[in-house]
Motif scaffolding. Structure first.
Motif, PDB file in Angstrom:
ATOM      1  N   THR A 134       0.827  -1.200   0.000  1.00 35.08           N
ATOM      2  CA  THR A 134       0.000   0.000   0.000  1.00 35.08           C
ATOM      3  C   THR A 134       0.864   1.254   0.000  1.00 35.08           C
ATOM      4  O   THR A 134       2.039   1.218   0.356  1.00 35.08           O
ATOM      5  CB  THR A 134      -0.909   0.020   1.239  1.00 35.08           C
ATOM      6  N   ARG A 135       0.260   2.361  -0.402  1.00 33.20           N
ATOM      7  CA  ARG A 135       0.972   3.641  -0.379  1.00 33.20           C
ATOM      8  C   ARG A 135       1.291   4.014   1.064  1.00 33.20           C
ATOM      9  O   ARG A 135       0.437   3.949   1.939  1.00 33.20           O
ATOM     10  CB  ARG A 135       0.121   4.726  -1.042  1.00 33.20           C
ATOM     11  N   MET A 136       2.518   4.441   1.299  1.00 39.43           N
ATOM     12  CA  MET A 136       2.974   4.713   2.657  1.00 39.43           C
ATOM     13  C   MET A 136       3.279   6.181   2.911  1.00 39.43           C
ATOM     14  O   MET A 136       3.732   6.533   3.992  1.00 39.43           O
ATOM     15  CB  MET A 136       4.218   3.868   2.969  1.00 39.43           C
ATOM     16  N   TYR A 137       3.053   7.042   1.946  1.00 39.94           N
ATOM     17  CA  TYR A 137       3.350   8.462   2.100  1.00 39.94           C
ATOM     18  C   TYR A 137       2.091   9.290   1.860  1.00 39.94           C
ATOM     19  O   TYR A 137       1.105   8.807   1.299  1.00 39.94           O
ATOM     20  CB  TYR A 137       4.436   8.890   1.112  1.00 39.94           C
ATOM     21  N   GLY A 138       2.134  10.538   2.290  1.00 40.81           N
ATOM     22  CA  GLY A 138       1.028  11.444   2.037  1.00 40.81           C
ATOM     23  C   GLY A 138      -0.116  11.281   3.016  1.00 40.81           C
ATOM     24  O   GLY A 138      -0.008  10.611   4.048  1.00 40.81           O
ATOM     25  N   SER A 139      -1.244  11.891   2.694  1.00 44.25           N
ATOM     26  CA  SER A 139      -2.419  11.871   3.571  1.00 44.25           C
ATOM     27  C   SER A 139      -3.093  10.509   3.508  1.00 44.25           C
ATOM     28  O   SER A 139      -3.488  10.052   2.438  1.00 44.25           O
ATOM     29  CB  SER A 139      -3.406  12.964   3.146  1.00 44.25           C
ATOM     30  N   LEU A 140      -3.250   9.884   4.657  1.00 44.38           N
ATOM     31  CA  LEU A 140      -3.814   8.538   4.725  1.00 44.38           C
ATOM     32  C   LEU A 140      -4.949   8.422   5.733  1.00 44.38           C
ATOM     33  O   LEU A 140      -5.841   7.599   5.568  1.00 44.38           O
ATOM     34  CB  LEU A 140      -2.719   7.523   5.088  1.00 44.38           C
ATOM     35  N   THR A 141      -4.931   9.224   6.782  1.00 46.91           N
ATOM     36  CA  THR A 141      -5.886   9.037   7.878  1.00 46.91           C
ATOM     37  C   THR A 141      -7.220   9.722   7.643  1.00 46.91           C
ATOM     38  O   THR A 141      -8.231   9.320   8.223  1.00 46.91           O
ATOM     39  CB  THR A 141      -5.301   9.576   9.194  1.00 46.91           C
ATOM     40  N   TYR A 159       7.922  14.389   8.890  1.00 45.03           N
ATOM     41  CA  TYR A 159       8.032  15.374   7.813  1.00 45.03           C
ATOM     42  C   TYR A 159       9.463  15.331   7.290  1.00 45.03           C
ATOM     43  O   TYR A 159      10.418  15.407   8.066  1.00 45.03           O
ATOM     44  CB  TYR A 159       7.687  16.769   8.313  1.00 45.03           C
ATOM     45  N   VAL A 160       9.578  15.213   5.968  1.00 44.01           N
ATOM     46  CA  VAL A 160      10.881  14.997   5.350  1.00 44.01           C
ATOM     47  C   VAL A 160      11.154  16.092   4.328  1.00 44.01           C
ATOM     48  O   VAL A 160      10.396  16.259   3.366  1.00 44.01           O
ATOM     49  CB  VAL A 160      10.941  13.623   4.653  1.00 44.01           C
ATOM     50  N   GLU A 189       1.974   7.890  11.872  1.00 45.41           N
ATOM     51  CA  GLU A 189       0.687   7.814  11.176  1.00 45.41           C
ATOM     52  C   GLU A 189       0.824   8.202   9.704  1.00 45.41           C
ATOM     53  O   GLU A 189       0.267   7.531   8.825  1.00 45.41           O
ATOM     54  CB  GLU A 189      -0.331   8.729  11.864  1.00 45.41           C
ATOM     55  N   GLU A 190       1.530   9.300   9.425  1.00 45.44           N
ATOM     56  CA  GLU A 190       1.693   9.752   8.047  1.00 45.44           C
ATOM     57  C   GLU A 190       3.125  10.229   7.820  1.00 45.44           C
ATOM     58  O   GLU A 190       3.780  10.734   8.744  1.00 45.44           O
ATOM     59  CB  GLU A 190       0.718  10.890   7.716  1.00 45.44           C
ATOM     60  N   VAL A 191       3.582  10.076   6.576  1.00 41.40           N
ATOM     61  CA  VAL A 191       4.903  10.555   6.167  1.00 41.40           C
ATOM     62  C   VAL A 191       4.711  11.554   5.033  1.00 41.40           C
ATOM     63  O   VAL A 191       4.131  11.216   3.995  1.00 41.40           O
ATOM     64  CB  VAL A 191       5.807   9.400   5.687  1.00 41.40           C
ATOM     65  N   HIS A 192       5.177  12.767   5.242  1.00 41.17           N
ATOM     66  CA  HIS A 192       5.025  13.820   4.237  1.00 41.17           C
ATOM     67  C   HIS A 192       6.405  14.264   3.760  1.00 41.17           C
ATOM     68  O   HIS A 192       7.293  14.534   4.574  1.00 41.17           O
ATOM     69  CB  HIS A 192       4.244  14.996   4.817  1.00 41.17           C
ATOM     70  N   ILE A 193       6.556  14.348   2.437  1.00 46.13           N
ATOM     71  CA  ILE A 193       7.867  14.544   1.820  1.00 46.13           C
ATOM     72  C   ILE A 193       7.814  15.709   0.842  1.00 46.13           C
ATOM     73  O   ILE A 193       6.903  15.793   0.012  1.00 46.13           O
ATOM     74  CB  ILE A 193       8.301  13.266   1.074  1.00 46.13           C
TER      75      ILE A 193
END
Length: 250
Positions: free
Chosen positions: A61-68, A108-109, A191-195
């Motif tokens: 599944t996608r692991m980055y960006g808005s997910l929740t 946050y990356v 919970e979320e990873v934002h790049i």
């Protein structure tokens, strides 16, 4: 203001990685042939632009960006600099350097790109680069006016610099997935990873990191940080006042 002479762009720290990248392109074809070689490169972290089926970088599944779906996802209670995750992401091919901040919810990356991989941008590639590094061939920092000096206060600049991508949506999905997997493997409760590789975002992340490097608390900057990440990832309308300017006013 301290200044230093720049004879070439900030590419020196990654020259050895570029050399390895080029060497791999020479050696691997001798071990593999035809479509096997092409598939090997496309599946590796030297190529983020193949967009082919069953690419191991995109499995799962996608692991980055808005997910929740949480509208308050970027209302962070605190944030802290992670030297371990910053090193881990910086070691990924295509990434020149990275700053990773962890909060009570998210990672946050901020990344700067280099030449150690292809396809790091979804469209345009080098034809849409935001930096002018031609001055490095002439021993100057700014090719337009011949200025030989760089004030060393910003990680990413318009000249002789690592590469930025103004819109984080234009970063390769494969690269973002690779980064997010690396972070989640080491910080599974995120919970979320934002790049983002946006120049202003990365430079501000560096300024926050400088505070941490000097042993100063980041608590006074939580509100500013939340404004920054909302602007970058959640449609916020305003950028915060740069931390360097706020410190100068004190």
């Amino acid at each position: 203001m301290n200044k230093r002479f720049i004879r070439s762009p900030l590419i020196f720290p990654v020259i050895h990685r570029i050399f390895i990248f080029c060497l791999a392109l020479i050696i691997i074809p001798t071990l593999l042939s035809g479509c096997n070689y092409e598939r090997h490169v496309q599946d590796s972290d030297y190529d983020y632009g193949a967009q082919q089926k069953n690419d191991p970088k995109m499995l799962g599944t996608r692991m980055y960006g808005s997910l929740t779906g949480n509208p308050d996802q970027h209302d962070n209670k605190y944030f802290e600099y992670s030297s371990m995750l910053s090193r881990e992401v910086s070691d990924i091919n295509g990434v020149a350097t990275a700053i990773v901040m962890l909060t009570d919810k998210n990672a946050y990356v901020g990344i700067a790109l280099d030449w150690t991989a292809v396809g790091t941008k979804r469209i345009g590639g080098r034809t849409m680069k935001e930096q002018n590094n031609t001055g490095s061939n002439e021993g100057v920092y700014n090719h337009r006016d011949g200025t030989p000096y760089y004030n060393n206060r910003k990680m990413i600049t318009p000249y002789n610099s690592y590469f930025s991508v103004n819109d984080h949506n234009l970063i390769s999905r494969e690269l973002k997935q690779t980064i997010a997997k690396r972070i989640r493997r080491l910080s599974p409760n995120i919970e979320e990873v934002h790049i983002s590789a946006n120049k202003d975002f990365v430079n501000e992340m560096v300024d926050y990191a400088k505070e941490a490097w000097l042993g100063r608390p980041l608590e006074p900057w939580v509100d500013s940080f939340n404004i920054l990440v909302k602007y970058q990832f959640d449609g916020g309308k305003t950028m915060p006042t740069p931390i360097s300017e706020m410190k100068d006013r004190r």
